[in-house]
Scaffold this motif. Structure first.
Motif, PDB file in Angstrom:
ATOM      1  N   VAL A 177       0.827  -1.222   0.000  1.00 47.57           N
ATOM      2  CA  VAL A 177       0.000   0.000   0.000  1.00 47.57           C
ATOM      3  C   VAL A 177       0.860   1.269   0.000  1.00 47.57           C
ATOM      4  N   ASP A 178       2.003   1.201   0.664  1.00 51.45           N
ATOM      5  CA  ASP A 178       2.896   2.375   0.677  1.00 51.45           C
ATOM      6  C   ASP A 178       3.473   2.606  -0.716  1.00 51.45           C
ATOM      7  N   ASP A 206       0.729   4.021  -2.969  1.00 51.80           N
ATOM      8  CA  ASP A 206       0.563   5.439  -2.655  1.00 51.80           C
ATOM      9  C   ASP A 206       1.663   6.281  -3.312  1.00 51.80           C
ATOM     10  N   THR A 255      -4.318   3.567  -7.135  1.00 55.65           N
ATOM     11  CA  THR A 255      -5.427   3.381  -6.195  1.00 55.65           C
ATOM     12  C   THR A 255      -5.932   1.943  -6.210  1.00 55.65           C
ATOM     13  N   ASN A 275      -4.620   1.348   4.462  1.00 57.04           N
ATOM     14  CA  ASN A 275      -4.899   2.487   3.583  1.00 57.04           C
ATOM     15  C   ASN A 275      -6.232   2.295   2.850  1.00 57.04           C
ATOM     16  N   GLU A 301      -7.875   4.068   0.987  1.00 58.26           N
ATOM     17  CA  GLU A 301      -7.962   4.685  -0.351  1.00 58.26           C
ATOM     18  C   GLU A 301      -7.640   3.675  -1.453  1.00 58.26           C
ATOM     19  N   ILE A 302      -7.006   2.577  -1.044  1.00 60.32           N
ATOM     20  CA  ILE A 302      -6.528   1.621  -2.047  1.00 60.32           C
ATOM     21  C   ILE A 302      -7.342   0.337  -2.017  1.00 60.32           C
TER      22      ILE A 302
END
Ligand code: ADP
Length: 161
Positions: free
Chosen positions: A74-75, A78, A83, A109, A111-112
């Motif tokens: 996820v990092d 980002d 996404t 996260n 958002e993902i």
């Protein structure tokens, strides 16, 4: 612009991976195939070799690129403005682990999102592990990996013997 990443080990990239790459590239503006630098997992190819092989076999798909990353998926997503995380599902045995990872990633996260593509039936048996096992016995792996990849895999085993 919709950017997706397709993370994995790709040790080496197979026709199963390539099928997921082609299908997901058609759904997003940009797809980054990302090799996870996982020191805990013993690999046949170095991370750089794996990235190069992915570049070689996806060179004809304009919106696909290859990269590598360390740390959390996820990092990385980002950092590159993605996404969506793409994962392939071969069988129910993949499901339990993939579900857990996808849910953990969403906690990390929100958002993902993870998008799962089910394997094309003709590749449902195929994994990098199977390719390596067959190659170690000098078997014909041309049905499993693109032709550019075949000699690279076989060379790894001929060097060892
Ligand atoms: P891992 O990340 O578990 O080491 P791989 O690098 O081999 O797995 O694969 C990366 C992703 O590609 C995973 O989502 C995996 O389920 C998927 N995948 C691997 N082989 C196939 C296949 N034959 N068909 C569809 N998806 C596949």
């Amino acid at each position: 612009m919709r950017v997706a990443i397709y993370p994995g080990s790709f040790d080496p990239v197979t026709f199963g991976h390539l099928d997921i790459i082609k299908r997901s590239a058609a759904m997003f503006d940009k797809l980054i195939v990302a090799v996870l630098n996982n020191s805990a997992k013993k690999s046949l190819f170095t991370v750089d070799e794996r990235v190069e092989m992915i570049k070689e076999v996806t060179g004809n798909i304009p919106n696909v690129s290859a990269d590598s990353f360390d740390g959390l998926t996820v990092d990385y997503a980002d950092a590159v403005g993605a996404t969506v995380v793409i994962r392939g599902l071969r069988a129910v045995t993949d499901f339990e682990y993939e579900l857990q990872i996808a849910q953990t990633n969403r906690v990390e996260n929100p958002e993902i999102d993870t998008v799962f593509l089910t394997t094309s039936l003709k590749y449902s048996y195929l994994s990098s592990t199977i390719v390596k096992e067959f190659a170690s016995y000098g078997a014909d792996i041309g049905k499993f990996v693109p032709k550019e990849i075949v000699p690279k895999v076989l060379a790894k085993y001929s060097k060892e013997s």
